[in-house]
Write a protein that holds these residues in place. Sequence first.
Motif, PDB file in Angstrom:
ATOM      1  N   UNK A 190       0.810  -1.206   0.000  1.00 34.77           N
ATOM      2  CA  UNK A 190       0.000   0.000   0.000  1.00 34.77           C
ATOM      3  C   UNK A 190       0.844   1.257   0.000  1.00 34.77           C
ATOM      4  N   UNK A 191       0.311   2.266  -0.605  1.00 35.83           N
ATOM      5  CA  UNK A 191       0.917   3.592  -0.529  1.00 35.83           C
ATOM      6  C   UNK A 191       0.825   4.087   0.909  1.00 35.83           C
ATOM      7  N   UNK A 192       1.928   4.590   1.438  1.00 34.68           N
ATOM      8  CA  UNK A 192       1.929   5.082   2.806  1.00 34.68           C
ATOM      9  C   UNK A 192       1.656   6.581   2.810  1.00 34.68           C
ATOM     10  N   UNK A 193       0.779   7.006   3.691  1.00 31.74           N
ATOM     11  CA  UNK A 193       0.459   8.414   3.826  1.00 31.74           C
ATOM     12  C   UNK A 193       0.486   8.771   5.295  1.00 31.74           C
ATOM     13  N   UNK A 194       0.332  10.036   5.590  1.00 31.36           N
ATOM     14  CA  UNK A 194       0.358  10.497   6.977  1.00 31.36           C
ATOM     15  C   UNK A 194      -1.036  10.386   7.569  1.00 31.36           C
ATOM     16  N   UNK A 195      -1.135   9.763   8.724  1.00 29.81           N
ATOM     17  CA  UNK A 195      -2.420   9.633   9.412  1.00 29.81           C
ATOM     18  C   UNK A 195      -2.403  10.484  10.667  1.00 29.81           C
ATOM     19  N   UNK A 196      -3.421  11.311  10.849  1.00 28.60           N
ATOM     20  CA  UNK A 196      -3.553  12.089  12.068  1.00 28.60           C
ATOM     21  C   UNK A 196      -3.988  11.165  13.203  1.00 28.60           C
ATOM     22  N   UNK A 197      -3.223  11.158  14.275  1.00 28.54           N
ATOM     23  CA  UNK A 197      -3.548  10.346  15.444  1.00 28.54           C
ATOM     24  C   UNK A 197      -3.942  11.279  16.587  1.00 28.54           C
ATOM     25  N   UNK A 198      -5.050  10.978  17.218  1.00 30.21           N
ATOM     26  CA  UNK A 198      -5.490  11.716  18.393  1.00 30.21           C
ATOM     27  C   UNK A 198      -5.790  10.769  19.531  1.00 30.21           C
ATOM     28  N   UNK A 199      -6.088  11.327  20.673  1.00 33.61           N
ATOM     29  CA  UNK A 199      -6.463  10.541  21.846  1.00 33.61           C
ATOM     30  C   UNK A 199      -7.686  11.189  22.481  1.00 33.61           C
ATOM     31  N   UNK A 200      -8.655  10.357  22.852  1.00 32.25           N
ATOM     32  CA  UNK A 200      -9.871  10.834  23.505  1.00 32.25           C
ATOM     33  C   UNK A 200      -9.581  11.158  24.969  1.00 32.25           C
ATOM     34  N   UNK A 201     -10.040  12.317  25.409  1.00 31.41           N
ATOM     35  CA  UNK A 201      -9.807  12.778  26.781  1.00 31.41           C
ATOM     36  C   UNK A 201     -11.112  12.653  27.565  1.00 31.41           C
ATOM     37  N   UNK A 202     -11.274  11.513  28.235  1.00 31.61           N
ATOM     38  CA  UNK A 202     -12.409  11.319  29.124  1.00 31.61           C
ATOM     39  C   UNK A 202     -12.074  11.788  30.524  1.00 31.61           C
ATOM     40  N   UNK A 203     -13.089  12.210  31.257  1.00 35.90           N
ATOM     41  CA  UNK A 203     -12.869  12.792  32.582  1.00 35.90           C
ATOM     42  C   UNK A 203     -13.629  12.059  33.682  1.00 35.90           C
ATOM     43  N   UNK A 204     -14.016  10.811  33.446  1.00 34.68           N
ATOM     44  CA  UNK A 204     -14.800  10.070  34.432  1.00 34.68           C
ATOM     45  C   UNK A 204     -13.889   9.401  35.460  1.00 34.68           C
ATOM     46  N   UNK A 205     -13.155  10.225  36.179  1.00 38.11           N
ATOM     47  CA  UNK A 205     -12.278   9.738  37.233  1.00 38.11           C
ATOM     48  C   UNK A 205     -12.117  10.811  38.294  1.00 38.11           C
ATOM     49  N   UNK A 245     -23.215   8.148  -0.889  1.00 39.96           N
ATOM     50  CA  UNK A 245     -22.129   8.971  -0.339  1.00 39.96           C
ATOM     51  C   UNK A 245     -20.803   8.210  -0.349  1.00 39.96           C
ATOM     52  N   UNK A 246     -20.376   7.704  -1.497  1.00 33.49           N
ATOM     53  CA  UNK A 246     -19.145   6.900  -1.527  1.00 33.49           C
ATOM     54  C   UNK A 246     -17.895   7.690  -1.201  1.00 33.49           C
ATOM     55  N   UNK A 247     -17.958   9.014  -1.321  1.00 26.72           N
ATOM     56  CA  UNK A 247     -16.780   9.838  -1.085  1.00 26.72           C
ATOM     57  C   UNK A 247     -16.789  10.525   0.278  1.00 26.72           C
ATOM     58  N   UNK A 248     -17.805  10.238   1.090  1.00 29.56           N
ATOM     59  CA  UNK A 248     -17.817  10.789   2.443  1.00 29.56           C
ATOM     60  C   UNK A 248     -16.732  10.117   3.275  1.00 29.56           C
ATOM     61  N   UNK A 249     -15.878  10.912   3.857  1.00 30.04           N
ATOM     62  CA  UNK A 249     -14.736  10.397   4.602  1.00 30.04           C
ATOM     63  C   UNK A 249     -15.173   9.892   5.974  1.00 30.04           C
ATOM     64  N   UNK A 250     -14.502   8.854   6.447  1.00 27.17           N
ATOM     65  CA  UNK A 250     -14.712   8.355   7.804  1.00 27.17           C
ATOM     66  C   UNK A 250     -13.544   8.797   8.679  1.00 27.17           C
ATOM     67  N   UNK A 251     -13.870   9.371   9.830  1.00 23.15           N
ATOM     68  CA  UNK A 251     -12.898   9.619  10.888  1.00 23.15           C
ATOM     69  C   UNK A 251     -13.198   8.632  12.006  1.00 23.15           C
ATOM     70  N   UNK A 252     -12.212   7.843  12.393  1.00 26.67           N
ATOM     71  CA  UNK A 252     -12.397   6.893  13.492  1.00 26.67           C
ATOM     72  C   UNK A 252     -12.276   7.675  14.792  1.00 26.67           C
ATOM     73  N   UNK A 253     -13.422   7.950  15.399  1.00 22.69           N
ATOM     74  CA  UNK A 253     -13.476   8.850  16.548  1.00 22.69           C
ATOM     75  C   UNK A 253     -13.213   8.160  17.880  1.00 22.69           C
ATOM     76  N   UNK A 254     -13.171   6.840  17.890  1.00 23.61           N
ATOM     77  CA  UNK A 254     -12.757   6.058  19.059  1.00 23.61           C
ATOM     78  C   UNK A 254     -12.280   4.702  18.564  1.00 23.61           C
ATOM     79  N   UNK A 294      -8.675   8.356  16.487  1.00 21.30           N
ATOM     80  CA  UNK A 294      -8.580   8.802  17.878  1.00 21.30           C
ATOM     81  C   UNK A 294      -8.572   7.582  18.788  1.00 21.30           C
ATOM     82  N   UNK A 295      -7.492   7.406  19.518  1.00 22.08           N
ATOM     83  CA  UNK A 295      -7.355   6.282  20.433  1.00 22.08           C
ATOM     84  C   UNK A 295      -8.178   6.544  21.688  1.00 22.08           C
ATOM     85  N   UNK A 296      -8.823   5.499  22.164  1.00 23.26           N
ATOM     86  CA  UNK A 296      -9.601   5.601  23.390  1.00 23.26           C
ATOM     87  C   UNK A 296      -8.881   4.796  24.467  1.00 23.26           C
TER      88      UNK A 296
END
Length: 340
Positions: free
Chosen positions: A23-38, A254-263, A305-307
């Motif tokens: 596969x062609x390698x590209x840059x992926x934005x990585x985030x982290x979910x900030x939960x406050x249930x503690x 909507x074949x061109x609608x992008x998916x963002x993995x939010x968790x 976005x990592x949970x």
Amino acid sequence: MELISKPSLVATLLLLALSLPSLQLTVADIGVCYGMNGNNLPSKQDVINLYKSRGIANMRLYDPNQQALQALRGTNIGLILDVPKTKLMSLGSSPSAANDWVKNNVVPYASNVNFKYIAVGNEIMPNDPEANSVLPAMQNVQNALQSANLAGKIKVSTAIKSDIVKGYPPSSGEFTSSSYMNPIVNFLKQNNSPLLANIYPYFSYVGTPTMKLNYALFTSPNPQVTDPKNGLQYKNVFDALVDTVYAALAKVGAPNTRIVVSESGWPSAGGKATSFDNAGQYYKGLIGHVKQGTPLKKGQAIETYLFAMFDENQKGGGVENNFGLFTPDKKPKYQLNFNN
């Protein structure tokens, strides 16, 4: 994030084991979910400093916590900001309430906080009491952003869980409720917004007793299984879940609608197949994998976005308390490179 895996999509993934071609390698934005249930978590400023020191470029914030938003000023950390479930009916029924929400929680920070998306609701299902409010709330928030001259910068979406989609193989994916999802997808198309999707191979694995662990953990060896409808080969559950959502989007135009993995995450304790080794392998594998895209969207890196940032001791118990990448004293549980 839902504790229990639903069978509608899980059962269909049992036989999936994806082989990704070169596969062609590209840059992926990585985030982290900030939960406050503690009740033992660091201060908001310390948390933002931890994001910065670890090179975490993006954050998901589940409610507009004012201290967190203040601490984000000037950091350029990309932000998903949620409209909480408790606000959906109000914002859906009242444009003025949506205007107030945006004026109070977005406009004061927009000059130096990097808002990317507003997530109007998280994992709302068609039969939930709030379901009829999701689309009107999205529309009202969009209009409020437009009035504030922010609509060009901030995209409005909603976060789904994967069992709102059904179908096997992935190319057969479709939404379980067209009456609920089709208008939402049309809104996303009209505003060039992505669909936010919470993707959990862990719950797919737990819900399917005969599934091989390596299917979920990005580990080898994996047999190649071909989707007979399009010839694509699969070797991991994450790709199958994402491509099933992509197929569902295509079926409603909507074949061109992008998916963002939010968790997406894996717990380190509290349930089946939970360990530091498994969780660390999942997070490391996920960070390395999403830059490649999926078989259906080859080479298109997936913003993910990592949970979640911390173990949260006030959640529901079991695995729910053990998704953290860091302990409450800010020590890393795993050695991860968030810039991979």
